[in-house]
Enzyme design. Structure first.
Site, mmCIF file in Angstrom:
data_model
loop_
_atom_site.group_PDB
_atom_site.id
_atom_site.type_symbol
_atom_site.label_atom_id
_atom_site.label_comp_id
_atom_site.label_asym_id
_atom_site.label_seq_id
_atom_site.Cartn_x
_atom_site.Cartn_y
_atom_site.Cartn_z
ATOM 1 N N ASP A 29 1.141 -1.206 0.436
ATOM 2 C CA ASP A 29 -0.197 0.017 -0.226
ATOM 3 C C ASP A 29 0.927 1.065 -0.158
ATOM 4 O O ASP A 29 2.548 1.467 0.225
ATOM 5 C CB ASP A 29 -1.058 -0.258 1.053
ATOM 6 C CG ASP A 29 -0.305 -0.045 2.645
ATOM 7 O OD1 ASP A 29 0.534 -0.056 2.972
ATOM 8 O OD2 ASP A 29 -1.242 -0.960 4.120
ATOM 9 N N ASN A 47 -7.446 -3.974 14.169
ATOM 10 C CA ASN A 47 -9.033 -4.047 14.353
ATOM 11 C C ASN A 47 -9.249 -4.878 12.719
ATOM 12 O O ASN A 47 -10.302 -5.389 12.302
ATOM 13 C CB ASN A 47 -10.259 -2.796 13.156
ATOM 14 C CG ASN A 47 -9.032 -2.332 11.998
ATOM 15 O OD1 ASN A 47 -7.796 -2.568 11.437
ATOM 16 N ND2 ASN A 47 -9.402 -1.415 11.307
ATOM 17 N N HIS A 49 -7.477 -5.307 10.097
ATOM 18 C CA HIS A 49 -6.955 -5.073 8.268
ATOM 19 C C HIS A 49 -5.753 -5.742 8.198
ATOM 20 O O HIS A 49 -4.404 -6.055 8.170
ATOM 21 C CB HIS A 49 -7.109 -3.805 8.228
ATOM 22 C CG HIS A 49 -5.963 -2.631 8.232
ATOM 23 N ND1 HIS A 49 -5.843 -1.356 9.461
ATOM 24 C CD2 HIS A 49 -4.458 -2.704 9.549
ATOM 25 C CE1 HIS A 49 -5.109 -1.183 9.427
ATOM 26 N NE2 HIS A 49 -4.055 -2.592 9.483
ATOM 27 N N GLU A 58 -10.306 -2.174 5.236
ATOM 28 C CA GLU A 58 -10.267 -1.928 6.856
ATOM 29 C C GLU A 58 -11.426 -2.941 6.640
ATOM 30 O O GLU A 58 -12.541 -4.026 5.378
ATOM 31 C CB GLU A 58 -10.897 -0.644 6.587
ATOM 32 C CG GLU A 58 -9.456 0.538 6.889
ATOM 33 C CD GLU A 58 -8.758 0.147 7.729
ATOM 34 O OE1 GLU A 58 -9.130 -0.416 9.014
ATOM 35 O OE2 GLU A 58 -7.636 1.064 7.926
HETATM 36 C C1 F6R Z 1 1.626 -1.894 6.195
HETATM 37 C C2 F6R Z 1 0.390 -1.987 5.824
HETATM 38 C C3 F6R Z 1 -0.734 -2.324 7.407
HETATM 39 C C4 F6R Z 1 -0.359 -3.020 8.322
HETATM 40 C C5 F6R Z 1 -0.646 -2.552 10.131
HETATM 41 C C6 F6R Z 1 0.163 -3.087 11.038
HETATM 42 O O1 F6R Z 1 1.775 -1.588 4.741
HETATM 43 O O2 F6R Z 1 -0.608 -2.247 4.900
HETATM 44 O O3 F6R Z 1 -1.576 -3.441 7.209
HETATM 45 O O4 F6R Z 1 0.463 -3.994 8.907
HETATM 46 O O5 F6R Z 1 -1.312 -1.687 10.484
HETATM 47 O O6 F6R Z 1 0.619 -1.789 11.835
HETATM 48 P P1 F6R Z 1 2.285 -2.203 12.193
HETATM 49 O O7 F6R Z 1 3.106 -3.001 12.004
HETATM 50 O O8 F6R Z 1 2.740 -0.436 12.302
HETATM 51 O O9 F6R Z 1 1.588 -2.374 13.667
#
Ligand code: F6R
Length: 242
Positions: free
Chosen positions: A67, A135, A137, A142
């Site tokens: 992303d 959550n 995701h 989401e």
């Molecule tokens: C990042 C991504 C997100 C993160 C997720 C966890 O490219 O796609 O889905 O993997 O938000 O974030 P952290 O690792 O910061 O807890």
């Protein structure tokens, strides 16, 4: 689904880095799906160490990131392009032309998304590294009543905008949209390496891995994939009954 729980983050990072490096050693033109966020930072550091000690070369590899924010230039230190350069790309011999991130600066975002999916179709991901949101995701997919299959533009939720505001000078500078691979694109990877750390994610780990498969917990769709390897620290895994 194979679940491994590690006593220390050091061990988890080493295992994940070895896993990715071994794929590239066995298949030098491997395609890696990469993630940003806090979870992979230590893994990328270990990969860089292995590259620097001559254990692996990425000169024939290709990467696709999950992303990117819409409207942030790659030299903006909050963009995922900047993050990837900082933590991995600028330290290894991966050709810049084969390090792909969704283009959040494109004039025609829909066309950019279609183009990203075409590239993914032509070069299927061998292993996709994933983190997990509180959550449920994955990428920027989401929880919702329905999910998109392919790469698409997402409007960030108010809670995400507020959480991100601390990284920007003002609320107006916080990106309102992002481009993300869809859950369908993610599930096309040959192998998925899901990495989760911390007590604050123990509940969502349990729901995602052992709860009902539902679009309200996007990571629960990983239960439908034949080759998922889950790497957890003790805290993230403490609610699982293995
Ligand atoms: C990042 C991504 C997100 C993160 C997720 C966890 O490219 O796609 O889905 O993997 O938000 O974030 P952290 O690792 O910061 O807890």
């Amino acid at each position: 689904m194979e679940i491994k729980i590690f006593d220390s983050n050091e061990q988890l990072d080493a295992f994940a880095a070895d896993y990715l490096v071994n794929i590239v050693r066995e298949k030098p033109n491997a395609v890696l799906g990469l993630a940003t966020g806090s979870t992979p930072v230590g893994i990328y550091a270990k990969i860089v160490e292995q590259y620097k000690s001559g254990e692996v070369s990425f000169k024939d590899a290709t990467t696709f990131n999950l992303d990117e924010y819409v409207g942030l230039q790659s030299d903006n230190d909050q963009s995922y392009a900047y993050y990837m350069n900082e933590h991995l790309f600028s330290h290894i011999d991966l050709p810049a032309s084969r390090a792909h991130l969704p283009n959040g600066m494109g004039e025609q975002l829909e066309a950019e998304c279609e183009n990203y999916d075409r590239m993914l179709q032509a070069q299927p991901v061998d292993v996709q590294l994933l983190g997990l949101g509180h959550n449920g995701h994955i990428g920027f997919n989401e929880p919702d009543g329905s999910l998109s299959g392919g790469t698409h533009v997402v409007k960030l939720k108010q809670e995400t905008l507020e959480a991100n505001a601390r990284f920007f000078a003002s609320m107006d500078d916080v990106p309102k949209q992002a481009v993300t691979m869809g859950v369908g694109s993610i599930l096309k990877a040959n192998t998925i390496l899901l990495v989760v750390r911390g007590a604050d994610k123990a509940d969502i780990v349990k729901q995602a891995l052992t709860g009902p498969i539902t679009t309200e917990v996007p990571a629960s769709l990983l239960q439908t994939h034949a080759r998922v390897v889950v790497l957890l620290d003790l805290e993230a895994g403490r609610k699982l009954e293995l």
